[in-house]
Design a protein around this motif. Structure first.
Motif, PDB file in Angstrom:
ATOM      1  N   LEU A  55       0.867  -1.171   0.000  1.00 29.41           N
ATOM      2  CA  LEU A  55       0.000   0.000   0.000  1.00 29.41           C
ATOM      3  C   LEU A  55       0.907   1.226   0.000  1.00 29.41           C
ATOM      4  O   LEU A  55       1.632   1.470   0.966  1.00 29.41           O
ATOM      5  N   HIS A  56       0.863   1.983  -1.083  1.00 30.08           N
ATOM      6  CA  HIS A  56       1.817   3.069  -1.260  1.00 30.08           C
ATOM      7  C   HIS A  56       1.117   4.395  -1.528  1.00 30.08           C
ATOM      8  O   HIS A  56       0.166   4.458  -2.305  1.00 30.08           O
TER       9      HIS A  56
ATOM     10  N   SER B 294       2.120  -5.389   5.412  1.00 28.17           N
ATOM     11  CA  SER B 294       3.524  -5.290   5.003  1.00 28.17           C
ATOM     12  C   SER B 294       3.691  -4.354   3.809  1.00 28.17           C
ATOM     13  O   SER B 294       2.765  -4.121   3.043  1.00 28.17           O
ATOM     14  N   ASP B 295       4.909  -3.851   3.673  1.00 30.81           N
ATOM     15  CA  ASP B 295       5.295  -2.966   2.579  1.00 30.81           C
ATOM     16  C   ASP B 295       4.344  -1.781   2.467  1.00 30.81           C
ATOM     17  O   ASP B 295       3.693  -1.576   1.443  1.00 30.81           O
ATOM     18  N   LEU B 296       4.271  -0.994   3.528  1.00 31.15           N
ATOM     19  CA  LEU B 296       3.444   0.209   3.550  1.00 31.15           C
ATOM     20  C   LEU B 296       4.362   1.412   3.573  1.00 31.15           C
ATOM     21  O   LEU B 296       5.304   1.462   4.358  1.00 31.15           O
TER      22      LEU B 296
ATOM     23  N   LEU C  12       7.482  -1.070   7.084  1.00 35.33           N
ATOM     24  CA  LEU C  12       6.814   0.212   6.994  1.00 35.33           C
ATOM     25  C   LEU C  12       7.893   1.282   6.924  1.00 35.33           C
ATOM     26  O   LEU C  12       8.855   1.250   7.696  1.00 35.33           O
ATOM     27  N   TYR C  13       7.738   2.253   5.999  1.00 34.09           N
ATOM     28  CA  TYR C  13       8.762   3.277   5.841  1.00 34.09           C
ATOM     29  C   TYR C  13       8.158   4.569   5.308  1.00 34.09           C
ATOM     30  O   TYR C  13       7.199   4.559   4.547  1.00 34.09           O
ATOM     31  N   THR C  14       8.725   5.715   5.743  1.00 31.16           N
ATOM     32  CA  THR C  14       8.182   7.007   5.338  1.00 31.16           C
ATOM     33  C   THR C  14       8.830   7.573   4.089  1.00 31.16           C
ATOM     34  O   THR C  14       8.217   8.329   3.375  1.00 31.16           O
TER      35      THR C  14
ATOM     36  N   SER D 169      13.648   3.083   1.828  1.00 34.45           N
ATOM     37  CA  SER D 169      13.048   1.825   1.405  1.00 34.45           C
ATOM     38  C   SER D 169      13.083   0.862   2.584  1.00 34.45           C
ATOM     39  O   SER D 169      13.783   1.109   3.566  1.00 34.45           O
ATOM     40  N   PRO D 170      12.374  -0.250   2.486  1.00 32.10           N
ATOM     41  CA  PRO D 170      12.430  -1.221   3.577  1.00 32.10           C
ATOM     42  C   PRO D 170      13.834  -1.755   3.822  1.00 32.10           C
ATOM     43  O   PRO D 170      14.159  -2.155   4.926  1.00 32.10           O
TER      44      PRO D 170
END
Length: 194
Positions: free
Chosen positions: A53-54, A84-86, A120-122, A162-163
């Protein structure tokens, strides 16, 4: 709730179950929620995943991304699921980037268990807030009801590009914020790593 839902909205109703569902996608709004539960009772999300989800919008002003937002629910359960991967895909400077995996507020009888959250990363510098779980006013203000939070694993949450990035930029990171959560509480067997 004050959020622009970009995915599924459950507004009102009762005895609702989402089982074996997958959510992924991109959005560009200032305040993005991929799965919104608002004013519904006895909602169960089970054996589901929210993945990739980006937020792809420009990194200026305030931008908010929430995978799951629950408000004014009387009975909410999230279990045996994965987030995951947000994150934000556009690098750069934002005045305020807010990323929350799960946000639950003003609800009674909340149960979250057997959930895996990772990556999760900003991807932005500036004033950032990254929270995996943000829960507030659970069973308030009568303090009657269940609040279960157990067998939850949180891994790889960061302010970075990035993650896989190891450089942490400015900001605030927390695995969980639990403000005014009362009632009969079960809190055990949770893991927070990295």
């Amino acid at each position: 709730v004050g959020a622009a839902a970009e995915g599924l909205v459950i507004s009102g109703g009762s005895s609702i179950t989402l089982r074996d569902c997958g959510f992924s996608g991109t959005a560009t709004g200032a305040d993005v929620v991929f799965l919104l539960v608002d004013g519904a009772d006895d909602v169960e999300i089970a054996e589901s995943w929210l993945h990739a989800l980006h937020h792809t919008g420009a990194p200026s002003g305030t931008r908010i991304l929430r995978a799951l937002r629950v408000a004014d629910a009387q009975g909410f359960t999230l279990h045996h699921s994965e987030l995951s991967d947000l994150g934000f895909t556009t690098p750069g400077t934002a005045a305020n980037s807010i990323l929350e995996g799960v946000r639950v507020s003003s609800s009674h009888d909340v149960r979250i268990h057997h959930v895996l959250v990772h990556d999760l990363y900003t991807r932005a510098s500036g004033t950032n807030h990254l929270s995996v779980f943000g829960l507030s006013n659970i069973n308030a203000f009568d303090w009657v009801g269940a609040f279960d939070f157990h067998n939850v694993t949180i891994d790889d949450v960061r302010h970075a590009d990035s993650p896989m990035e190891t450089t942490v930029t400015a900001g605030h990171v927390n695995g969980g914020y639990f403000g005014s959560c009362g009632g009969t509480r079960v809190w055990r067997d949770n893991i927070v790593a990295h």
